[in-house]
Scaffold this active site. Structure first.
Site, mmCIF file in Angstrom:
data_model
loop_
_atom_site.group_PDB
_atom_site.id
_atom_site.type_symbol
_atom_site.label_atom_id
_atom_site.label_comp_id
_atom_site.label_asym_id
_atom_site.label_seq_id
_atom_site.Cartn_x
_atom_site.Cartn_y
_atom_site.Cartn_z
ATOM 1 N N TYR A 1 -7.642 10.005 2.267
ATOM 2 C CA TYR A 1 -6.718 9.594 1.206
ATOM 3 C C TYR A 1 -6.311 8.140 1.417
ATOM 4 O O TYR A 1 -6.425 7.302 0.509
ATOM 5 C CB TYR A 1 -5.471 10.484 1.204
HETATM 6 N N1 LIG Z 1 4.562 11.113 -4.418
HETATM 7 C C1 LIG Z 1 4.370 10.380 -3.337
HETATM 8 O O1 LIG Z 1 5.005 10.606 -2.284
HETATM 9 C C2 LIG Z 1 3.387 9.230 -3.335
HETATM 10 C C3 LIG Z 1 3.411 8.354 -2.254
HETATM 11 C C4 LIG Z 1 2.515 7.291 -2.262
HETATM 12 C C5 LIG Z 1 1.633 7.100 -3.308
HETATM 13 N N2 LIG Z 1 1.624 7.969 -4.335
HETATM 14 C C6 LIG Z 1 0.690 7.716 -5.432
HETATM 15 O O2 LIG Z 1 1.415 7.659 -6.657
HETATM 16 C C7 LIG Z 1 0.590 8.137 -7.733
HETATM 17 C C8 LIG Z 1 1.295 9.282 -8.448
HETATM 18 O O3 LIG Z 1 1.481 10.287 -7.493
HETATM 19 P P1 LIG Z 1 2.329 11.616 -7.811
HETATM 20 O O4 LIG Z 1 3.112 11.932 -6.595
HETATM 21 O O5 LIG Z 1 2.985 11.501 -9.114
HETATM 22 O O6 LIG Z 1 1.143 12.689 -7.869
HETATM 23 P P2 LIG Z 1 0.761 13.754 -8.998
HETATM 24 O O7 LIG Z 1 -0.407 14.499 -8.459
HETATM 25 O O8 LIG Z 1 1.946 14.486 -9.447
HETATM 26 O O9 LIG Z 1 0.286 12.805 -10.223
HETATM 27 C C9 LIG Z 1 -1.054 12.372 -10.371
HETATM 28 C C10 LIG Z 1 -1.515 12.819 -11.766
HETATM 29 O O10 LIG Z 1 -2.810 12.261 -12.012
HETATM 30 C C11 LIG Z 1 -3.613 13.254 -12.638
HETATM 31 N N3 LIG Z 1 -5.011 12.921 -12.299
HETATM 32 C C12 LIG Z 1 -5.593 13.005 -11.079
HETATM 33 N N4 LIG Z 1 -6.880 12.608 -11.180
HETATM 34 C C13 LIG Z 1 -7.087 12.252 -12.494
HETATM 35 C C14 LIG Z 1 -8.197 11.774 -13.211
HETATM 36 N N5 LIG Z 1 -9.379 11.587 -12.617
HETATM 37 N N6 LIG Z 1 -8.068 11.528 -14.540
HETATM 38 C C15 LIG Z 1 -6.872 11.737 -15.155
HETATM 39 N N7 LIG Z 1 -5.772 12.210 -14.519
HETATM 40 C C16 LIG Z 1 -5.892 12.448 -13.203
HETATM 41 C C17 LIG Z 1 -3.147 14.583 -12.065
HETATM 42 O O11 LIG Z 1 -3.413 15.666 -12.943
HETATM 43 C C18 LIG Z 1 -1.647 14.344 -11.865
HETATM 44 O O12 LIG Z 1 -0.901 14.838 -12.957
HETATM 45 C C19 LIG Z 1 -0.734 8.539 -7.068
HETATM 46 O O13 LIG Z 1 -1.626 7.427 -7.150
HETATM 47 C C20 LIG Z 1 -0.351 8.783 -5.610
HETATM 48 O O14 LIG Z 1 -1.444 8.589 -4.732
HETATM 49 C C21 LIG Z 1 2.480 9.033 -4.392
HETATM 50 O O1 LIG Z 2 3.805 7.821 1.440
HETATM 51 C C1 LIG Z 2 2.655 8.138 1.127
HETATM 52 O O2 LIG Z 2 1.776 7.348 0.799
HETATM 53 C C2 LIG Z 2 2.293 9.619 1.199
HETATM 54 O O3 LIG Z 2 3.450 10.336 0.891
HETATM 55 C C3 LIG Z 2 3.252 11.738 0.877
HETATM 56 O O4 LIG Z 2 2.636 12.161 2.095
HETATM 57 P P1 LIG Z 2 3.558 12.636 3.344
HETATM 58 O O5 LIG Z 2 4.452 11.539 3.759
HETATM 59 O O6 LIG Z 2 2.656 13.233 4.337
HETATM 60 O O7 LIG Z 2 4.486 13.733 2.644
HETATM 61 P P2 LIG Z 2 4.554 15.316 2.935
HETATM 62 O O8 LIG Z 2 3.211 15.916 2.747
HETATM 63 O O9 LIG Z 2 5.663 15.821 2.125
HETATM 64 O O10 LIG Z 2 4.919 15.408 4.505
HETATM 65 C C4 LIG Z 2 6.169 14.852 4.944
HETATM 66 C C5 LIG Z 2 6.265 15.112 6.433
HETATM 67 O O11 LIG Z 2 6.366 16.519 6.654
HETATM 68 C C6 LIG Z 2 5.381 16.934 7.577
HETATM 69 N N1 LIG Z 2 4.968 18.302 7.212
HETATM 70 C C7 LIG Z 2 4.271 18.518 6.070
HETATM 71 C C8 LIG Z 2 3.923 19.796 5.720
HETATM 72 C C9 LIG Z 2 4.280 20.888 6.573
HETATM 73 O O12 LIG Z 2 3.994 22.062 6.326
HETATM 74 N N2 LIG Z 2 4.990 20.621 7.715
HETATM 75 C C10 LIG Z 2 5.352 19.349 8.056
HETATM 76 O O13 LIG Z 2 5.993 19.146 9.080
HETATM 77 C C11 LIG Z 2 4.259 15.924 7.459
HETATM 78 O O14 LIG Z 2 3.502 15.849 8.652
HETATM 79 C C12 LIG Z 2 5.039 14.636 7.210
HETATM 80 O O15 LIG Z 2 5.468 14.099 8.454
HETATM 81 C C13 LIG Z 2 2.354 12.096 -0.280
HETATM 82 O O16 LIG Z 2 2.089 13.507 -0.255
HETATM 83 C C14 LIG Z 2 1.028 11.411 -0.192
HETATM 84 O O17 LIG Z 2 0.466 11.455 -1.534
HETATM 85 C C15 LIG Z 2 1.097 9.977 0.295
HETATM 86 O O18 LIG Z 2 1.045 9.191 -0.860
#
Ligand SMILES: NC(=O)c1ccc[n+]([C@@H]2O[C@H](COP(=O)([O-])OP(=O)(O)OC[C@H]3O[C@@H](n4cnc5c(N)ncnc54)[C@H](O)[C@@H]3O)[C@@H](O)[C@H]2O)c1
Ligand SMILES: O=C(O)[C@H]1O[C@H](OP(=O)(O)OP(=O)(O)OC[C@H]2O[C@@H](n3ccc(=O)[nH]c3=O)[C@H](O)[C@@H]2O)[C@H](O)[C@@H](O)[C@H]1O
Length: 341
Positions: free
Chosen positions: A152
């Site tokens: 990822y």
């Molecule tokens: N939530 C977090 O903690 C977090 C942290 C860091 C980065 N991000 C990034 O932020 C963005 C949004 O993340 P999110 O948490 O809302 O995740 P999310 O999975 O809720 O949203 C992503 C959406 O994109 C859609 N999607 C995926 N592949 C697609 C494709 N090929 N065509 C069209 N739609 C597609 C999915 O159906 C989903 O609804 C992502 O790029 C994710 O990597 C999220």
């Molecule tokens: O900042 C990001 O870029 C990422 O943010 C998010 O990842 P993470 O920070 O890993 O969030 P998350 O899975 O909630 O785990 C949180 C903590 O709980 C721990 N964790 C998790 C699951 C579990 O069962 N037990 C546990 O201890 C785990 O080890 C971690 O320490 C987004 O999912 C990802 O899309 C990416 O974008």
């Protein structure tokens, strides 16, 4: 602004779409409604968007013809690119979905943008995971990002390199946002804060990972409303070139910002906060962090975003989890108990 929001049925995408529409911007969303997690939650978010008259197309960003038609019909000034395969650990189960959405999908979208005249400015979601095994804290944008710990993270790093190429060759204005573990109402069921809440309420055990030498894992958890402000601030400042005013155009804008909360919290502390809000004790299994791509800690230096975007996170984890829990209880139909402030 007229904004194409990709991933608009997603957690961050739905919040950003509503925020933009509410302030008067034109918004069109696209999402493939995949089943990475419960698609009914995406449909429910779609209903929220419909209530705000946001038009959401069910489609994949790899669909060249659909994108060409979309850019032909609507003169988008900006693209807020949030569609991706998210999740660090799932990459070990389904690596191809990361290539499909985070690499092939990104390139297809960039191709559509560079073929459009005038070109839209692009703001897209990278990730704190690009810092990988970096040990210098807090993480600054100029720190090394060449040691991704998961596929990822590697696809997000690749995204930063690919967007730089489209900026250099085609002059696309690009802003990459490294979000740090985003949480809040309408969140993602695959994330720990969400799955822990579900298990605690159902009396099921949760698994708390810990790092080397039994050190607690920690994340710079960032509340969704703060992330939305960072996204909107990036769109508002996403110009065509670095040159301002009538001066000779500088090179096309290429920016990368950390969007975090700057105050990491350990996972056990996050669990304790949830227990207080839910008034239920968690049944915890503690396990050494498996080699699943997780990193021991994240911590954002946000001074660049503060300076350039006016980004200023205001919601701490205790408060933000309270808002999430209230949403969770109402959405899943639990009786509303007065949660601890
Ligand atoms: N939530 C977090 O903690 C977090 C942290 C860091 C980065 N991000 C990034 O932020 C963005 C949004 O993340 P999110 O948490 O809302 O995740 P999310 O999975 O809720 O949203 C992503 C959406 O994109 C859609 N999607 C995926 N592949 C697609 C494709 N090929 N065509 C069209 N739609 C597609 C999915 O159906 C989903 O609804 C992502 O790029 C994710 O990597 C999220
Ligand atoms: O900042 C990001 O870029 C990422 O943010 C998010 O990842 P993470 O920070 O890993 O969030 P998350 O899975 O909630 O785990 C949180 C903590 O709980 C721990 N964790 C998790 C699951 C579990 O069962 N037990 C546990 O201890 C785990 O080890 C971690 O320490 C987004 O999912 C990802 O899309 C990416 O974008």
């Amino acid at each position: 602004m007229s904004v194409l929001v990709t991933g608009a049925a997603g957690f961050v995408g739905s919040h950003v779409s509503i925020a933009l529409k509410k302030r008067g911007d034109g918004v069109v969303g696209i999402d493939n409604f995949n089943n990475y997690y419960d698609p009914s939650l995406k449909k429910a978010r779609k209903n929220l968007l419909n209530l705000q008259n946001v038009y959401l197309i069910e489609g994949d960003i790899n669909d060249v013809h659909m994108l060409a038609k979309l850019f032909d019909i609507v003169a988008f000034t900006h693209v807020m690119h949030l569609a991706a395969q998210a999740g660090v650990r799932y990459a070990m189960e389904n690596p191809k979905s990361y290539v499909h959405s985070n690499i092939a999908g990104l390139v297809t979208l960039l191709e559509a943008c560079k073929n459009t005249n005038p070109q839209p400015a692009i703001v897209w979601a990278s990730s704190s995971s690009v810092y990988g095994l970096n040990e210098k804290v807090p993480f600054s944008e100029s720190d090394r990002t060449d040691q991704p710990a998961s596929l990822y993270a590697a696809t997000k790093k690749a995204g930063e390199e690919i967007t730089h190429t489209y900026n250099h060759i085609y002059g696309l204005s690009i802003t990459g946002l490294r979000f740090f573990t985003v949480y809040g109402p309408w969140g993602r069921p695959d994330m720990a804060y969400f799955s822990f809440t579900r298990n605690i309420l159902q009396g099921k055990p949760i698994t708390v990972y810990r790092g080397k030498n039994r050190v607690d894992l920690a994340r710079d958890f960032t509340y969704i409303d703060d992330i939305v402000k960072g996204c909107v601030g990036s769109l508002d400042t996403a110009g065509k070139s670095t040159g301002s005013g009538g001066k000779k155009r500088g090179p096309a804008m290429f920016r990368i910002f950390n969007l975090g909360n700057t105050s990491p919290v350990t996972v056990p502390m996050m669990v304790a906060m949830l227990e207080k809000h839910l008034k239920v004790k968690a049944k915890k299994h503690v396990l050494d962090m498996p080699g699943n791509g997780d990193v021991p800690f994240t911590h954002a230096n946000i001074s660049l975003a503060q300076k350039e975007l006016g980004y200023k996170p205001t919601t701490n984890l205790q408060t933000g989890l309270g808002k999430f829990v209230r949403w969770y209880l109402s959405y899943y139909g639990y009786r509303q108990e007065k949660s601890v402030k």
